[in-house]
Design an enzyme around this catalytic site. Structure first.
Site, short mmCIF file in Angstrom:
data_model
loop_
_atom_site.label_atom_id
_atom_site.label_comp_id
_atom_site.label_asym_id
_atom_site.label_seq_id
_atom_site.Cartn_x
_atom_site.Cartn_y
_atom_site.Cartn_z
CG ASN A 1 5.54 16.79 16.42
OD1 ASN A 1 5.58 16.37 15.68
ND2 ASN A 1 6.03 16.17 17.44
CD GLU B 1 12.61 8.38 12.75
OE1 GLU B 1 12.19 8.25 14.20
OE2 GLU B 1 13.65 8.08 12.60
CB CYS C 1 8.27 11.94 19.04
SG CYS C 1 9.61 12.58 18.25
P1 NAP Z 1 -0.65 11.19 12.93
O1 NAP Z 1 -2.30 11.49 13.40
O2 NAP Z 1 -0.42 9.74 12.91
O3 NAP Z 1 -0.34 12.00 11.65
C1 NAP Z 1 0.52 11.84 11.06
C2 NAP Z 1 0.51 12.13 9.64
O4 NAP Z 1 0.04 11.05 8.87
C3 NAP Z 1 -0.38 13.31 9.28
O5 NAP Z 1 0.07 13.80 7.77
C4 NAP Z 1 -1.71 12.66 8.90
O6 NAP Z 1 -2.65 13.33 8.05
C5 NAP Z 1 -1.33 11.21 7.97
N1 NAP Z 1 -2.31 10.03 8.27
C6 NAP Z 1 -3.36 10.05 9.09
N2 NAP Z 1 -4.06 9.08 8.68
C7 NAP Z 1 -3.58 8.48 7.59
C8 NAP Z 1 -3.79 7.52 6.55
N3 NAP Z 1 -4.92 6.60 6.98
N4 NAP Z 1 -3.01 7.19 5.79
C9 NAP Z 1 -1.95 8.01 5.51
N5 NAP Z 1 -1.57 9.07 6.44
C10 NAP Z 1 -2.28 9.32 7.19
O7 NAP Z 1 0.22 12.17 14.03
P2 NAP Z 1 0.44 13.47 14.54
O8 NAP Z 1 -0.73 13.48 15.71
O9 NAP Z 1 0.30 14.31 13.39
O10 NAP Z 1 1.68 13.29 15.29
C11 NAP Z 1 1.95 12.97 16.72
C12 NAP Z 1 2.65 11.65 16.68
O11 NAP Z 1 3.72 11.81 15.97
C13 NAP Z 1 2.95 11.36 17.92
O12 NAP Z 1 2.81 9.95 18.39
C14 NAP Z 1 4.53 11.65 17.90
O13 NAP Z 1 5.38 10.96 18.96
C15 NAP Z 1 4.92 11.12 16.77
N6 NAP Z 1 6.21 11.73 16.21
C16 NAP Z 1 7.24 11.04 15.98
C17 NAP Z 1 8.52 11.34 15.62
C18 NAP Z 1 9.70 10.72 15.66
O14 NAP Z 1 10.80 11.20 14.93
N7 NAP Z 1 9.90 9.43 15.94
C19 NAP Z 1 8.68 12.84 15.54
C20 NAP Z 1 7.39 13.82 15.59
C21 NAP Z 1 6.29 13.14 15.93
P3 NAP Z 1 -3.61 14.36 8.44
O15 NAP Z 1 -2.81 15.58 9.28
O16 NAP Z 1 -4.22 14.80 7.23
O17 NAP Z 1 -4.58 13.77 9.35
#
Ligand code: NAP
Length: 473
Positions: free
Chosen positions: A154, A250, A284
């Protein structure tokens, strides 16, 4: 319209490599291929860790690290429009929001450069204890070791900046795995770091199957810290699987805002309209749950709805678009499903405008509705009338999340009560909790995470304190 497809290789040990396998990057708006990236697996990840380890054997002095960080900030300034366009193309982020993100990435690098120059330990007052008499002691801050960084879709540029820049400031080499849907901005940053004079191996980027790359980072003892931004499901599991590493998380939020009866209601309505739907709610800290004291509830809703209905939904590449697509069809179906299953009243939106979800406001959903207790991550907010600020605080605290929350009020008592009683990593007063400036300590409590980002805080996490005790003559 999106840019012509561009082809990117992976950066491992200072070399741009192909793997023979490619990953298409598609516009979430048009479905067009906007780029393709060489696809890595466990082997490339291990090679990247080897390269990072080798790089750290020849440490870079702080002034050189700071100079490189400043040069990257400069390059981001010069290539601002290109960076914004790339973010918009691959994430479907409206161009005006993408420009803000690109400018913020410059700020993140600038703050990291300052931290690189300030990195120092502290004196320990040894003669404060009898045992310490005759001794001099101080601490050094040492880089923790190779950092494994995993980032979400995002904020494909600035959240990568929040990993790469502090790691370099701390003196750590990085193996980065960006989100598969948005790897192009991350690769641009790596390119800028290389052009800024970063020697081989200090930054490595591997794109590909998440579980394979994730496993390689978790299993390799040389990776001392994993910094992860993304969903709680993935993040907490990584932490569980890597008990000997520092795993900094995060994660998500279901961001609440309280509007007290004494608030500037117009200001609150304007801020909610701007911050619940920007980037289709995929931040987020996108405003999701609004708790309004009953005395001003009708006024607030009457001011909010026209502002929401005036938002322009459409092509993220157009200058005046406010709300574009969500990241993919799966996300769109899930969000529509959650809207469809609510027991609240849909005041506006709730349906599609072409393929895009119209900004949606839901009144008074029960606390156990998905839209009340889970992270929607879409262009949806709820408005709920409450009897008191106390009740609003209880409801705001009533989820498993705790990243940022906000209150609109003209009363110091309400503001300070909210600051003390809201169980969140950050509380904003008379500002939407979507607000973030990149030097702030940013991070959550409860299921929202266990760390703080912002270069000063991330550098602290990426270094270890070493004590030095000297016997005085
Ligand atoms: P996500 O599905 O958890 O993916 C995040 C990252 O993790 C991607 O690079 C993804 O790779 C990777 N990933 C997925 N499965 C994994 C595994 N088994 N082992 C290692 N890495 C893995 O999250 P998203 O949909 O991209 O992002 C949305 C979430 O992020 C929301 O919950 C949002 O609130 C949170 N967020 C938090 C913050 C903060 O600063 N607190 C900031 C922004 C977003 P792939 O893309 O290859 O699947």
């Amino acid at each position: 319209m999106v840019a012509a497809a561009n082809e990117k290789q992976l950066l491992v040990g200072g070399k741009w490599i192909q793997t023979g396998d490619w990953l298409d990057v598609r516009s979430p708006y048009s479905g067009e291929v906007v780029g393709r990236v060489a696809k890595a697996g466990a082997d490339e990840t291990r090679n990247a860790i080897d390269a990072a380890e080798r790089a750290m054997q020849d440490p870079l002095p702080a002034h050189k690290r700071a100079e490189i960080l400043v040069r990257v900030a400069g390059a981001l300034g010069r290539r601002h429009e290109e960076a914004a366009k790339l973010i918009s193309d691959e994430a479907g982020k409206p161009l005006k929001a993408a420009r803000v993100e690109a400018a913020r990435a410059m700020s993140t690098y600038t703050f990291a450069a300052v931290e690189a120059r300030k990195l120092a330990g502290e004196m320990v007052p040894m003669d404060a204890a009898q045992a310490g008499e005759g001794k001099l002691a101080f601490t050094l801050r040492r880089p923790i070791g190779v950092v494994g960084a995993i980032s979400p879709f995002n904020f494909p540029l600035n959240l990568v900046a929040h990993k790469l820049a502090p790691a370099l400031a701390a003196g750590c080499a990085v193996v980065l795995k960006p989100a598969s849907q948005t790897p192009l901005s991350a690769l641009l940053l790596a390119e800028l770091e290389q052009e800024a004079g970063l020697p081989p191996g200090w930054v490595n980027v591997v794109v590909g199957k998440a579980s394979e790359i994730g496993d390689a980072l978790v299993d390799d003892e040389r990776v001392k810290l994993i910094t992860f931004t993304g969903s709680g499901t993935v993040g907490w599991e990584l932490k569980q699987r890597a008990p000997k590493k520092r795993v900094n998380l995060e994660l998500g939020n279901a961001t609440p805002v309280i509007v007290a009866a004494d608030a500037d209601v117009s200001l609150a309505a304007t801020k909610v309209a701007q911050n619940a739907f920007s980037f289709a709610g995929q931040s987020c800290i996108s405003v999701q749950r609004v708790y309004v004291e009953r005395a001003v509830y009708d006024t607030f809703v009457a001011e909010l709805l026209p502002l929401v209905e005036a938002l322009k939904v459409g092509d993220p590449a157009e200058e005046d678009t406010d709300v574009g697509p969500v990241i993919d069809e799966g996300a769109r179906e899930r969000i529509l499903d959650w809207i469809g299953s609510t027991h609240g009243e849909v005041l506006t939106g709730g349906s599609l405008d072409g393929e895009l979800i119209r900004p949606t406001v839901i009144a008074n959903p029960p606390a156990d509705d998905k839209v009340s207790c889970e992270e929607v991550f879409g262009p949806v907010c709820t408005v709920t009338s409450v009897d008191s600020v106390e009740e609003a605080i209880d409801l705001a605290n009533g989820t498993r999340y705790g990243l940022q929350a906000g209150i609109f009020t003209s009363s110091l008592d309400n503001a300070l009560r909210a600051a003390q009683e809201l169980e969140f990593g950050g509380v904003t007063v008379n500002e939407a909790p979507t607000f973030r400036s990149d030097q702030m300590p940013y991070g959550g409590v409860k299921d929202s995470g266990n760390t703080r980002e912002g270069p000063r805080y991330a550098v602290r996490e990426m270094t270890e304190e070493r004590l030095v005790v000297v016997d005085l003559p």
